[in-house]
Design an enzyme around this catalytic site. Structure first.
Site, PDB file in Angstrom:
ATOM      1  CB  CYS A   1      -0.941   0.009   1.202  1.00  9.49           C
ATOM      2  SG  CYS A   1      -2.393  -1.050   0.996  1.00  9.49           S
TER       3      CYS A   1
ATOM      4  CG  HIS B   1      -4.782  -4.061   2.014  1.00  4.77           C
ATOM      5  ND1 HIS B   1      -3.411  -4.205   2.066  1.00  4.77           N
ATOM      6  CD2 HIS B   1      -5.289  -4.949   2.898  1.00  4.77           C
ATOM      7  CE1 HIS B   1      -3.105  -5.131   2.958  1.00  4.77           C
ATOM      8  NE2 HIS B   1      -4.228  -5.601   3.474  1.00  4.77           N
TER       9      HIS B   1
ATOM     10  N   GLY C   1       4.328 -19.809   1.146  1.00  7.00           N
ATOM     11  CA  GLY C   1       5.391 -18.869   0.843  1.00  7.00           C
ATOM     12  C   GLY C   1       4.954 -17.419   0.723  1.00  7.00           C
TER      13      GLY C   1
ATOM     14  CG  HIS D   1      -1.472  -5.395  -1.065  1.00  2.00           C
ATOM     15  ND1 HIS D   1      -1.783  -4.086  -0.720  1.00  2.00           N
ATOM     16  CD2 HIS D   1      -1.891  -5.556  -2.353  1.00  2.00           C
ATOM     17  CE1 HIS D   1      -2.366  -3.484  -1.734  1.00  2.00           C
ATOM     18  NE2 HIS D   1      -2.434  -4.356  -2.753  1.00  2.00           N
TER      19      HIS D   1
ATOM     20  CG  HIS E   1       2.087 -10.143  -4.394  1.00  2.00           C
ATOM     21  ND1 HIS E   1       1.725 -10.152  -3.066  1.00  2.00           N
ATOM     22  CD2 HIS E   1       3.103 -11.031  -4.522  1.00  2.00           C
ATOM     23  CE1 HIS E   1       2.492 -11.002  -2.414  1.00  2.00           C
ATOM     24  NE2 HIS E   1       3.332 -11.565  -3.275  1.00  2.00           N
TER      25      HIS E   1
HETATM   26  P1  5GP Z   1       5.266 -13.453  -1.679  1.00  2.00           P
HETATM   27  O1  5GP Z   1       6.310 -14.306  -1.040  1.00  2.00           O
HETATM   28  O2  5GP Z   1       4.408 -12.749  -0.653  1.00  2.00           O
HETATM   29  O3  5GP Z   1       4.464 -14.132  -2.738  1.00  2.00           O
HETATM   30  O4  5GP Z   1       6.052 -12.330  -2.474  1.00  2.00           O
HETATM   31  C1  5GP Z   1       6.452 -11.129  -1.901  1.00  2.00           C
HETATM   32  C2  5GP Z   1       7.524 -10.582  -2.795  1.00  2.00           C
HETATM   33  O5  5GP Z   1       7.648  -9.197  -2.520  1.00  2.00           O
HETATM   34  C3  5GP Z   1       8.900 -11.210  -2.553  1.00  2.00           C
HETATM   35  O6  5GP Z   1       9.359 -11.798  -3.766  1.00  2.00           O
HETATM   36  C4  5GP Z   1       9.763 -10.042  -2.098  1.00  2.00           C
HETATM   37  O7  5GP Z   1      11.066 -10.103  -2.630  1.00  2.00           O
HETATM   38  C5  5GP Z   1       8.995  -8.835  -2.596  1.00  2.00           C
HETATM   39  N1  5GP Z   1       9.123  -7.651  -1.772  1.00  2.00           N
HETATM   40  C6  5GP Z   1       9.016  -7.582  -0.413  1.00  2.00           C
HETATM   41  N2  5GP Z   1       9.165  -6.316   0.015  1.00  2.00           N
HETATM   42  C7  5GP Z   1       9.372  -5.565  -1.105  1.00  2.00           C
HETATM   43  C8  5GP Z   1       9.600  -4.175  -1.309  1.00  2.00           C
HETATM   44  O8  5GP Z   1       9.653  -3.364  -0.385  1.00  2.00           O
HETATM   45  N3  5GP Z   1       9.760  -3.757  -2.596  1.00  2.00           N
HETATM   46  C9  5GP Z   1       9.718  -4.626  -3.644  1.00  2.00           C
HETATM   47  N4  5GP Z   1       9.903  -4.112  -4.864  1.00  2.00           N
HETATM   48  N5  5GP Z   1       9.499  -5.952  -3.485  1.00  2.00           N
HETATM   49  C10 5GP Z   1       9.338  -6.411  -2.235  1.00  2.00           C
HETATM   50 ZN    ZN Z   2      -1.851  -3.260   1.165  1.00  2.00          ZN
END
Ligand code: 5GP
Ligand code: ZN
Length: 105
Positions: free
Chosen positions: A7, A46, A89, A94, A96
């Site tokens: 967010c 969100h 994982g 949020h 994505h």
């Molecule tokens: P998840 O594991 O939740 O599917 O993916 C989260 C992703 O967000 C991870 O691949 C991580 O590297 C990325 N990520 C986490 N914090 C940030 C951030 O502050 N900026 C960016 N650009 N990516 C982030």
């Molecule tokens: Zn959010």
């Protein structure tokens, strides 16, 4: 959500570059890339995870955003991933969609 990192990114708090954006989502580079190209498609609203998404139309818009992004960047071959829940994982709660292309780890 004030304590949600995505967010804050959407809000422009970190001046994150959006490689693509539209009415529904923004797209930016993953900070810890697991492929030559690793992008995140993030809805402007969100929603914690896919389990919390009731808006069928938004889901469609997000997938179309994947297509629009890859078309814009000339990416023909790619993998899409949605991690749902901590055990699968998910680290950022949020919703994505990951776009991964080339040298996928
Ligand atoms: P998840 O594991 O939740 O599917 O993916 C989260 C992703 O967000 C991870 O691949 C991580 O590297 C990325 N990520 C986490 N914090 C940030 C951030 O502050 N900026 C960016 N650009 N990516 C982030
Ligand atoms: Zn959010």
């Amino acid at each position: 959500m004030t304590d949600c990192i995505f967010c804050k990114i959407i809000n422009g708090d970190f001046n994150t570059e959006f490689v693509y954006e539209n009415e529904y989502a923004v797209v930016f580079k993953d900070i810890n890339p697991k492929a030559d190209v690793h992008l995140l498609v993030v809805p402007r609203v969100h929603v914690e995870s896919l389990n919390d998404l009731d808006d069928e139309a938004l889901l469609g818009k997000l997938m179309m955003t994947v297509k629009e992004t890859t078309k814009k960047l000339g990416i023909k071959s790619y993998r899409t991933v949605i991690n749902t829940g901590k055990e699968a994982g998910q680290e950022v709660f949020h919703l994505h969609i990951h776009i991964l292309s080339g040298g996928i780890v």
